[in-house]
Design a protein around this motif. Structure first.
Motif, PDB file in Angstrom:
ATOM      1  N   THR A  28       0.835  -1.206   0.000  1.00  0.00           N
ATOM      2  CA  THR A  28       0.000   0.000   0.000  1.00  0.00           C
ATOM      3  C   THR A  28       0.866   1.251   0.000  1.00  0.00           C
ATOM      4  N   LEU A  29       1.905   1.247   0.819  1.00  0.00           N
ATOM      5  CA  LEU A  29       2.810   2.397   0.889  1.00  0.00           C
ATOM      6  C   LEU A  29       3.568   2.575  -0.422  1.00  0.00           C
ATOM      7  N   CYS A  30       4.005   1.496  -1.017  1.00  0.00           N
ATOM      8  CA  CYS A  30       4.687   1.585  -2.314  1.00  0.00           C
ATOM      9  C   CYS A  30       3.761   2.178  -3.377  1.00  0.00           C
ATOM     10  N   ASN A  31       2.492   1.788  -3.351  1.00  0.00           N
ATOM     11  CA  ASN A  31       1.521   2.365  -4.292  1.00  0.00           C
ATOM     12  C   ASN A  31       1.330   3.856  -4.042  1.00  0.00           C
ATOM     13  N   LYS A  32       1.305   4.250  -2.780  1.00  0.00           N
ATOM     14  CA  LYS A  32       1.159   5.672  -2.440  1.00  0.00           C
ATOM     15  C   LYS A  32       2.377   6.459  -2.919  1.00  0.00           C
ATOM     16  N   ILE A  33       3.552   5.882  -2.788  1.00  0.00           N
ATOM     17  CA  ILE A  33       4.771   6.533  -3.286  1.00  0.00           C
ATOM     18  C   ILE A  33       4.676   6.726  -4.793  1.00  0.00           C
ATOM     19  N   THR A  34       4.198   5.707  -5.496  1.00  0.00           N
ATOM     20  CA  THR A  34       4.031   5.816  -6.945  1.00  0.00           C
ATOM     21  C   THR A  34       3.054   6.940  -7.292  1.00  0.00           C
ATOM     22  N   GLU A  35       1.948   7.023  -6.562  1.00  0.00           N
ATOM     23  CA  GLU A  35       0.969   8.094  -6.799  1.00  0.00           C
ATOM     24  C   GLU A  35       1.593   9.471  -6.576  1.00  0.00           C
ATOM     25  N   GLU A  36       2.348   9.627  -5.511  1.00  0.00           N
ATOM     26  CA  GLU A  36       2.994  10.907  -5.211  1.00  0.00           C
ATOM     27  C   GLU A  36       4.000  11.283  -6.295  1.00  0.00           C
ATOM     28  N   ARG A  37       4.768  10.302  -6.728  1.00  0.00           N
ATOM     29  CA  ARG A  37       5.750  10.573  -7.788  1.00  0.00           C
ATOM     30  C   ARG A  37       5.048  11.021  -9.063  1.00  0.00           C
ATOM     31  N   ARG A  38       3.931  10.375  -9.382  1.00  0.00           N
ATOM     32  CA  ARG A  38       3.165  10.785 -10.569  1.00  0.00           C
ATOM     33  C   ARG A  38       2.630  12.201 -10.409  1.00  0.00           C
ATOM     34  N   ALA A  39       2.137  12.532  -9.226  1.00  0.00           N
ATOM     35  CA  ALA A  39       1.617  13.878  -8.983  1.00  0.00           C
ATOM     36  C   ALA A  39       2.725  14.917  -9.138  1.00  0.00           C
ATOM     37  N   ILE A  40       3.903  14.594  -8.648  1.00  0.00           N
ATOM     38  CA  ILE A  40       5.040  15.512  -8.776  1.00  0.00           C
ATOM     39  C   ILE A  40       5.399  15.686 -10.247  1.00  0.00           C
ATOM     40  N   LEU A  41       5.434  14.589 -10.980  1.00  0.00           N
ATOM     41  CA  LEU A  41       5.752  14.675 -12.412  1.00  0.00           C
ATOM     42  C   LEU A  41       4.708  15.492 -13.168  1.00  0.00           C
ATOM     43  N   ARG A  42       3.422  15.288 -12.841  1.00  0.00           N
ATOM     44  CA  ARG A  42       2.366  16.077 -13.491  1.00  0.00           C
ATOM     45  C   ARG A  42       2.538  17.560 -13.188  1.00  0.00           C
ATOM     46  N   THR A  43       2.809  17.877 -11.933  1.00  0.00           N
ATOM     47  CA  THR A  43       3.004  19.278 -11.545  1.00  0.00           C
ATOM     48  C   THR A  43       4.210  19.865 -12.255  1.00  0.00           C
ATOM     49  N   GLN A  44       5.305  19.107 -12.298  1.00  0.00           N
ATOM     50  CA  GLN A  44       6.509  19.585 -12.967  1.00  0.00           C
ATOM     51  C   GLN A  44       6.252  19.811 -14.454  1.00  0.00           C
ATOM     52  N   MET A  45       5.530  18.904 -15.079  1.00  0.00           N
ATOM     53  CA  MET A  45       5.221  19.067 -16.504  1.00  0.00           C
ATOM     54  C   MET A  45       4.348  20.297 -16.717  1.00  0.00           C
ATOM     55  N   GLU A  46       3.396  20.532 -15.833  1.00  0.00           N
ATOM     56  CA  GLU A  46       2.526  21.711 -15.947  1.00  0.00           C
ATOM     57  C   GLU A  46       3.337  22.987 -15.740  1.00  0.00           C
ATOM     58  N   LEU A  47       4.234  22.987 -14.770  1.00  0.00           N
ATOM     59  CA  LEU A  47       5.083  24.158 -14.554  1.00  0.00           C
ATOM     60  C   LEU A  47       5.967  24.423 -15.766  1.00  0.00           C
ATOM     61  N   ASP A  48       6.520  23.351 -16.323  1.00  0.00           N
ATOM     62  CA  ASP A  48       7.351  23.493 -17.521  1.00  0.00           C
ATOM     63  C   ASP A  48       6.533  24.022 -18.694  1.00  0.00           C
ATOM     64  N   ARG A  49       5.314  23.508 -18.838  1.00  0.00           N
ATOM     65  CA  ARG A  49       4.439  23.950 -19.918  1.00  0.00           C
ATOM     66  C   ARG A  49       4.100  25.429 -19.752  1.00  0.00           C
ATOM     67  N   ARG A  50       3.784  25.829 -18.534  1.00  0.00           N
ATOM     68  CA  ARG A  50       3.459  27.234 -18.302  1.00  0.00           C
ATOM     69  C   ARG A  50       4.675  28.129 -18.503  1.00  0.00           C
ATOM     70  N   SER A  51       5.807  27.621 -18.120  1.00  0.00           N
ATOM     71  CA  SER A  51       7.045  28.378 -18.310  1.00  0.00           C
ATOM     72  C   SER A  51       7.304  28.589 -19.795  1.00  0.00           C
ATOM     73  N   ASP A  52       7.072  27.559 -20.588  1.00  0.00           N
ATOM     74  CA  ASP A  52       7.241  27.665 -22.039  1.00  0.00           C
ATOM     75  C   ASP A  52       6.241  28.656 -22.624  1.00  0.00           C
ATOM     76  N   LEU A  53       5.008  28.628 -22.108  1.00  0.00           N
ATOM     77  CA  LEU A  53       3.980  29.557 -22.619  1.00  0.00           C
ATOM     78  C   LEU A  53       4.292  30.991 -22.241  1.00  0.00           C
ATOM     79  N   SER A  54       4.756  31.212 -21.022  1.00  0.00           N
ATOM     80  CA  SER A  54       5.048  32.593 -20.617  1.00  0.00           C
ATOM     81  C   SER A  54       6.304  33.107 -21.304  1.00  0.00           C
ATOM     82  N   GLY A  55       7.222  32.202 -21.636  1.00  0.00           N
ATOM     83  CA  GLY A  55       8.423  32.612 -22.369  1.00  0.00           C
ATOM     84  C   GLY A  55       8.113  33.005 -23.799  1.00  0.00           C
ATOM     85  N   ALA A  56       7.072  32.403 -24.354  1.00  0.00           N
ATOM     86  CA  ALA A  56       6.691  32.701 -25.727  1.00  0.00           C
ATOM     87  C   ALA A  56       5.953  34.033 -25.823  1.00  0.00           C
ATOM     88  N   ALA A  57       5.338  34.481 -24.725  1.00  0.00           N
ATOM     89  CA  ALA A  57       4.574  35.732 -24.735  1.00  0.00           C
ATOM     90  C   ALA A  57       5.516  36.856 -24.592  1.00  0.00           C
TER      91      ALA A  57
END
Length: 119
Positions: free
Chosen positions: A90-119
């Motif tokens: 159960t804990l290993c699954n929770k770690i996997t979920e957290e890692r995915r959430a971090i990756l999603r957040t990082q990808m969103e931050l990177d995407r927004r950074s790319d969008l604001s750099g283009a403006a």
């Protein structure tokens, strides 16, 4: 209107950055728990092995009462091991979920950074 959008993106980025920090801290805590639970799981395995050895000794000795007691101890050890193993998985699954959430957040931050750099 453009400045409103940039302001919203900055606020959104700040929120996502805060979420990223919280998720990272939570992930660190989960890894610490995982290490402790891993050691507990290993010890539980050893206890099951020891209980199994005691049962084998009792069976070889032919003492029916000791065999029953050793079987009961082995089943208790196995039940405890199952609980620890379920908690670990159960804990290993929770770690996997957290890692995915971090990756999603990082990808969103990177995407927004790319969008604001283009403006």
């Amino acid at each position: 209107m453009g400045s409103d959008l940039r302001g919203w993106m900055t606020e959104g980025s700040a929120v996502q950055t805060a979420e990223f920090i919280v998720s990272s801290a939570r992930l660190g805590e989960l890894y610490e728990c995982s290490a402790l639970l891993r050691r507990t799981r290993m010890r539980a395995e050893e206890i099951v092995d020891e209980a199994h050895a005691l049962l084998a000794e009792a069976e070889q000795g032919g003492d029916a009462e000791r065999v029953l007691s050793a079987r009961d101890q082995l089943e208790q050890a196995r039940a405890a091991y199952r609980k620890v193993l379920i908690a670990y998985v159960t804990l290993c699954n929770k770690i996997t979920e957290e890692r995915r959430a971090i990756l999603r957040t990082q990808m969103e931050l990177d995407r927004r950074s790319d969008l604001s750099g283009a403006a």
